[in-house]
Design an enzyme around this catalytic site. Structure first.
Site, PDB file in Angstrom:
ATOM      1  N   MET A 172      -9.128   8.877  -2.380  1.00 40.16           N
ATOM      2  CA  MET A 172     -10.229   9.383  -1.575  1.00 40.16           C
ATOM      3  C   MET A 172     -10.543  10.813  -1.965  1.00 40.16           C
ATOM      4  O   MET A 172      -9.715  11.705  -1.811  1.00 40.16           O
ATOM      5  CB  MET A 172      -9.862   9.324  -0.098  1.00 40.16           C
ATOM      6  CG  MET A 172     -10.905   9.900   0.814  1.00 40.16           C
ATOM      7  SD  MET A 172     -10.380   9.763   2.521  1.00 40.16           S
ATOM      8  CE  MET A 172     -10.990  11.312   3.128  1.00 40.16           C
ATOM      9  N   SER A 193       0.841  -1.193   0.000  1.00 39.21           N
ATOM     10  CA  SER A 193       0.000   0.000   0.000  1.00 39.21           C
ATOM     11  C   SER A 193       0.876   1.243   0.000  1.00 39.21           C
ATOM     12  O   SER A 193       1.583   1.520   0.972  1.00 39.21           O
ATOM     13  CB  SER A 193      -0.903   0.010   1.231  1.00 39.21           C
ATOM     14  OG  SER A 193      -1.654   1.213   1.277  1.00 39.21           O
ATOM     15  N   HIS A 217      -0.717  -0.794  -4.516  1.00 39.65           N
ATOM     16  CA  HIS A 217      -2.073  -0.442  -4.080  1.00 39.65           C
ATOM     17  C   HIS A 217      -2.155   1.058  -3.807  1.00 39.65           C
ATOM     18  O   HIS A 217      -1.379   1.600  -3.018  1.00 39.65           O
ATOM     19  CB  HIS A 217      -2.433  -1.214  -2.816  1.00 39.65           C
ATOM     20  CG  HIS A 217      -3.862  -1.056  -2.394  1.00 39.65           C
ATOM     21  ND1 HIS A 217      -4.901  -1.717  -3.017  1.00 39.65           N
ATOM     22  CD2 HIS A 217      -4.422  -0.298  -1.420  1.00 39.65           C
ATOM     23  CE1 HIS A 217      -6.041  -1.383  -2.433  1.00 39.65           C
ATOM     24  NE2 HIS A 217      -5.777  -0.513  -1.471  1.00 39.65           N
ATOM     25  N   MET A 227     -12.383   5.255  -2.603  1.00 36.40           N
ATOM     26  CA  MET A 227     -13.278   5.420  -1.469  1.00 36.40           C
ATOM     27  C   MET A 227     -14.054   6.706  -1.681  1.00 36.40           C
ATOM     28  O   MET A 227     -13.772   7.735  -1.064  1.00 36.40           O
ATOM     29  CB  MET A 227     -12.469   5.422  -0.181  1.00 36.40           C
ATOM     30  CG  MET A 227     -11.827   4.075   0.099  1.00 36.40           C
ATOM     31  SD  MET A 227     -10.505   4.133   1.315  1.00 36.40           S
ATOM     32  CE  MET A 227      -9.182   4.795   0.302  1.00 36.40           C
ATOM     33  N   ASP A 251      -7.468  -6.227   2.736  1.00 35.82           N
ATOM     34  CA  ASP A 251      -6.755  -4.981   3.018  1.00 35.82           C
ATOM     35  C   ASP A 251      -7.038  -4.566   4.453  1.00 35.82           C
ATOM     36  O   ASP A 251      -8.189  -4.321   4.817  1.00 35.82           O
ATOM     37  CB  ASP A 251      -7.226  -3.896   2.039  1.00 35.82           C
ATOM     38  CG  ASP A 251      -6.526  -2.563   2.250  1.00 35.82           C
ATOM     39  OD1 ASP A 251      -5.613  -2.479   3.099  1.00 35.82           O
ATOM     40  OD2 ASP A 251      -6.895  -1.594   1.555  1.00 35.82           O
ATOM     41  N   HIS A 277      -8.005   1.799  -5.309  1.00 35.19           N
ATOM     42  CA  HIS A 277      -9.169   1.580  -4.444  1.00 35.19           C
ATOM     43  C   HIS A 277      -9.818   2.939  -4.193  1.00 35.19           C
ATOM     44  O   HIS A 277      -9.278   3.765  -3.482  1.00 35.19           O
ATOM     45  CB  HIS A 277      -8.694   0.933  -3.136  1.00 35.19           C
ATOM     46  CG  HIS A 277      -9.762   0.808  -2.094  1.00 35.19           C
ATOM     47  ND1 HIS A 277      -9.454   0.649  -0.757  1.00 35.19           N
ATOM     48  CD2 HIS A 277     -11.123   0.812  -2.170  1.00 35.19           C
ATOM     49  CE1 HIS A 277     -10.568   0.551  -0.063  1.00 35.19           C
ATOM     50  NE2 HIS A 277     -11.594   0.662  -0.893  1.00 35.19           N
ATOM     51  N   MET A 332     -12.484  -5.627   3.101  1.00 36.46           N
ATOM     52  CA  MET A 332     -11.771  -4.826   4.089  1.00 36.46           C
ATOM     53  C   MET A 332     -11.675  -5.606   5.387  1.00 36.46           C
ATOM     54  O   MET A 332     -12.681  -6.099   5.912  1.00 36.46           O
ATOM     55  CB  MET A 332     -12.486  -3.496   4.322  1.00 36.46           C
ATOM     56  CG  MET A 332     -12.477  -2.545   3.134  1.00 36.46           C
ATOM     57  SD  MET A 332     -10.802  -2.058   2.606  1.00 36.46           S
ATOM     58  CE  MET A 332     -10.183  -1.248   4.095  1.00 36.46           C
ATOM     59  N   ASP A 382      -4.651   4.122  -2.611  1.00 36.80           N
ATOM     60  CA  ASP A 382      -5.913   4.524  -1.992  1.00 36.80           C
ATOM     61  C   ASP A 382      -6.319   5.891  -2.519  1.00 36.80           C
ATOM     62  O   ASP A 382      -5.584   6.876  -2.368  1.00 36.80           O
ATOM     63  CB  ASP A 382      -5.765   4.583  -0.473  1.00 36.80           C
ATOM     64  CG  ASP A 382      -5.773   3.195   0.145  1.00 36.80           C
ATOM     65  OD1 ASP A 382      -6.695   2.427  -0.164  1.00 36.80           O
ATOM     66  OD2 ASP A 382      -4.863   2.889   0.933  1.00 36.80           O
TER      67      ASP A 382
END
Length: 251
Positions: free
Chosen positions: A39, A10, A35, A95, A202, A93, A168, A37
């Site tokens: 957002m 990550s 990975h 969010m 994750d 990913h 998750m 993230d």
């Protein structure tokens, strides 16, 4: 093997000031994916708790009412910049409450995978998956700990299905949480139902928790602090891979 192991450090745990170098280091050490993230514009009733984690990254965080400002953390511009320095699979990913709005820009930026949350896409997931594929990305769906695993079944079995499910294994929003072993029931249910599906986990994954995840059937492993905080990250990546290989049945 029925499914292959995919180890995805990550990048949220990496040194953001040296993101390209960190990406190269992870790939050189044996990572399969990176990975990412993503957002942006999150409503508090879905992911408000991410404020605590991400506010540590940006001193200039601007928060107003029930919404976060766009591009709070890694967004399309960062993906685009990183893509210039790596050919690695960028496992993104998202969010976000409105994933449809980010398909085009993430595709153009160079994202490889586009994983959205089932909690915010119950009404338009079919169109969303089609757009993700049309943009050249691999669609995936994620679910929070409190979401029943049955909610993703239609997305895996649809005419245009997702190609990965992300379970998750911590409640989104707070760093340093412990791995939730009861989430492995979801992984087992998915693996029993879909033997060839990529199943990602994750949250809290590392040397002490990988066996539980691998034995349940997870083959895509996201690991942040356990990799980046290790004296020898390459050994951790290798251990994660070996655990998945040992647990997966042969074809």
């Amino acid at each position: 093997m029925v499914v292959s192991p995919k180890i995805a450090p990550s990048m949220l745990s990496s040194d953001f000031a040296n993101l390209a170098a960190e990406a190269k280091r992870m790939v050189d050490l044996g990572a399969d994916w990176l990975h990412m993230d993503i957002m942006v514009t999150l409503k508090s009733e879905i992911f408000n708790s991410y404020f605590t984690l991400y506010s540590r990254l940006y001193n200039s965080l601007c928060y107003s009412g029930r919404h976060f400002v766009p591009n709070l953390t890694i967004g399309a511009p960062v993906i685009e910049s990183l893509r210039k320095h790596t050919s690695a699979y960028l496992d993104c990913h998202l969010m976000v409450t409105n994933p449809m709005d980010y398909v085009e820009q993430m595709g153009k930026a160079g994202a490889s995978g586009f994983t959205f949350h089932v909690e915010v896409a119950k009404e338009n997931w079919q169109e969303l998956v089609r757009k993700v594929k049309s943009a050249g990305m691999r669609p995936g769906v994620a679910l929070k700990p409190g979401t029943p695993v049955e909610e993703v079944y239609p997305l895996v079995e649809g005419a245009t299905p997702v190609e990965m499910v992300l379970v998750m294994t911590v409640e989104p929003g707070f760093g340093g949480q412990k791995f939730m072993p009861n989430m492995m029931d979801k992984v087992r249910a998915l693996r029993q139902k879909y033997p060839t599906l990529d199943i990602e986990v994750d949250g809290g994954l590392g040397p002490s928790t990988i066996e539980a995840a691998a034995e349940a059937g997870a083959n895509c492993i996201v690991a942040g602090s356990s990799v980046f905080g290790a004296p020898e990250p390459g050994k951790v990546i290798s251990l994660l891979r070996t655990s998945v290989e040992k647990a997966q049945p042969t074809a």
